[in-house]
Enzyme design. Structure first.
Site, PDB file in Angstrom:
ATOM      1  NE  ARG A  95      -2.532  -8.584   5.147  1.00  0.00           N
ATOM      2  CZ  ARG A  95      -1.401  -8.034   4.949  1.00  0.00           C
ATOM      3  NH1 ARG A  95      -0.353  -8.667   4.183  1.00  0.00           N
ATOM      4  NH2 ARG A  95      -0.943  -6.852   5.433  1.00  0.00           N
ATOM      5  CE  LYS A 126      -4.253  -1.984   2.199  1.00  0.00           C
ATOM      6  NZ  LYS A 126      -5.254  -1.514   3.243  1.00  0.00           N
ATOM      7  CG  HIS A 170      -8.159 -10.330   4.986  1.00  0.00           C
ATOM      8  ND1 HIS A 170      -6.919  -9.478   5.109  1.00  0.00           N
ATOM      9  CD2 HIS A 170      -8.479 -10.688   6.137  1.00  0.00           C
ATOM     10  CE1 HIS A 170      -6.936  -9.153   6.331  1.00  0.00           C
ATOM     11  NE2 HIS A 170      -7.861  -9.689   7.184  1.00  0.00           N
ATOM     12  CE1 TYR A 214      -4.964 -10.410   9.979  1.00  0.00           C
ATOM     13  CE2 TYR A 214      -3.173  -9.067  10.246  1.00  0.00           C
ATOM     14  CZ  TYR A 214      -4.253  -9.614   9.438  1.00  0.00           C
ATOM     15  OH  TYR A 214      -4.797  -8.755   8.333  1.00  0.00           O
TER      16      TYR A 214
END
Length: 299
Positions: free
Chosen positions: A244, A172, A241, A276
């Site tokens: 990830r 990003k 995702h 996470y």
């Protein structure tokens, strides 16, 4: 004057946002433009009032859009009107007193190591064709490195460094980072490239391509990942995702440093990475409850 076009140029050129992010802003602004045009018969949303924005929220709610979707569109509008204030095109910000909708925090459950190992080691899931070999490598690479879908799509030939056992990723805001990879993964990449170069006429320098030799696209990657993950799990969320998410959770479960995981994922702050840690904390609770001597006090 087309302020929305100027704003999108500002995001791309001055804020250095990725093309995917700029497209997302453009889509959200267009939704409000279309709504405003129906209300006022004009597309000049810099003239909108807070009542228009409140009506837009109600409109989205009636369409049964999720709180997350509504808040994302509001976030795009906030950025747009802040830009107009900064450029002195507006003196009053119409969205200033409008708050985001309250969201119920959704706890995403990662896939287990056993589930992903089952998927990646079972030869019945992936045919020995170009497409099958590509799809398996695609999923394995996202799980082993935690890279985003867009980062996978944009991975180029010269981003692989077999000498340093790493891949270069453009994340990003065009931030580069280097992620370590195993020799086994590099061998799989080389095997895939051999099949690809033999069977496909390439039209780009991307590592992952379609059967026509063109770069992959978002919907293709999403649908492929969802299909294969559905073979090994009934979990509700099956997306790139989640690979990830599983990568980060399994790294933390295995004792990886939170800062190291943050750098690998390309997060700008630890707060993003801490999302996470939920699965790891739950795992630690189980270990604690089994191991702590006070748990056996009743005995």
């Amino acid at each position: 004057m087309d302020f929305t076009h100027q704003f999108l140029d500002y995001l791309a050129l001055e804020k250095n946002y990725s093309a995917l992010t700029v497209t997302s802003y453009k889509r959200d602004l267009e939704d409000f433009i279309n709504f405003y045009q129906q209300e006022e018969n004009t597309t000049e949303i810099h003239l909108a009032s807070k009542n228009h924005i409140r009506a837009f929220i109600m409109y989205l709610t009636e369409l049964e859009k999720s709180e997350k979707t509504v808040n994302r569109k509001l976030s795009a509008l906030r950025s747009f009107y802040r830009y107009l204030i900064k450029e002195r095109q507006l003196t009053v910000n119409p969205i200033e007193q409008i708050h985001s909708l309250k969201q119920n925090k959704q706890v995403l459950i990662p896939f287990t190591e056993a589930e992903l190992n089952d998927l990646l080691t079972n030869e019945e899931y992936f045919p020995k064709t170009f497409e099958g070999v590509r799809d398996r490598l695609m999923i394995d690479l996202m799980y082993q490195t935690g890279i985003r879908r867009a980062e996978l799509i944009n991975l180029k030939e010269n981003d692989i460094d077999p000498n340093l056992l790493s891949i270069k990723v453009l994340g990003k805001r065009n931030k580069e980072r280097f992620i370590p990879v195993s020799t086994f993964l590099l061998e799989d990449i080389a095997a895939y490239k051999e099949i690809r170069d033999k069977e496909i006429e390439l039209n780009c320098v991307n590592i992952f391509v379609t059967e026509k030799g063109k770069p992959l696209y978002d919907n293709l990657v999403y649908s492929k990942v969802k299909y294969y993950l559905s073979l090994i799990s009934v979990k509700h969320k099956k997306s790139p995702h989640m690979l990830r998410h599983s990568f980060a959770t399994h790294m933390l479960d295995s004792g990886a440093d939170l800062n190291a995981v943050k750098d690998i994922l390309g997060h700008s702050s630890l707060s993003s990475t801490q999302v996470y840690t939920h699965g790891s904390i739950e795992n630690l609770k189980k270990v604690f409850n089994k191991a702590h001597p006070r748990e056996n006090k009743k005995d």
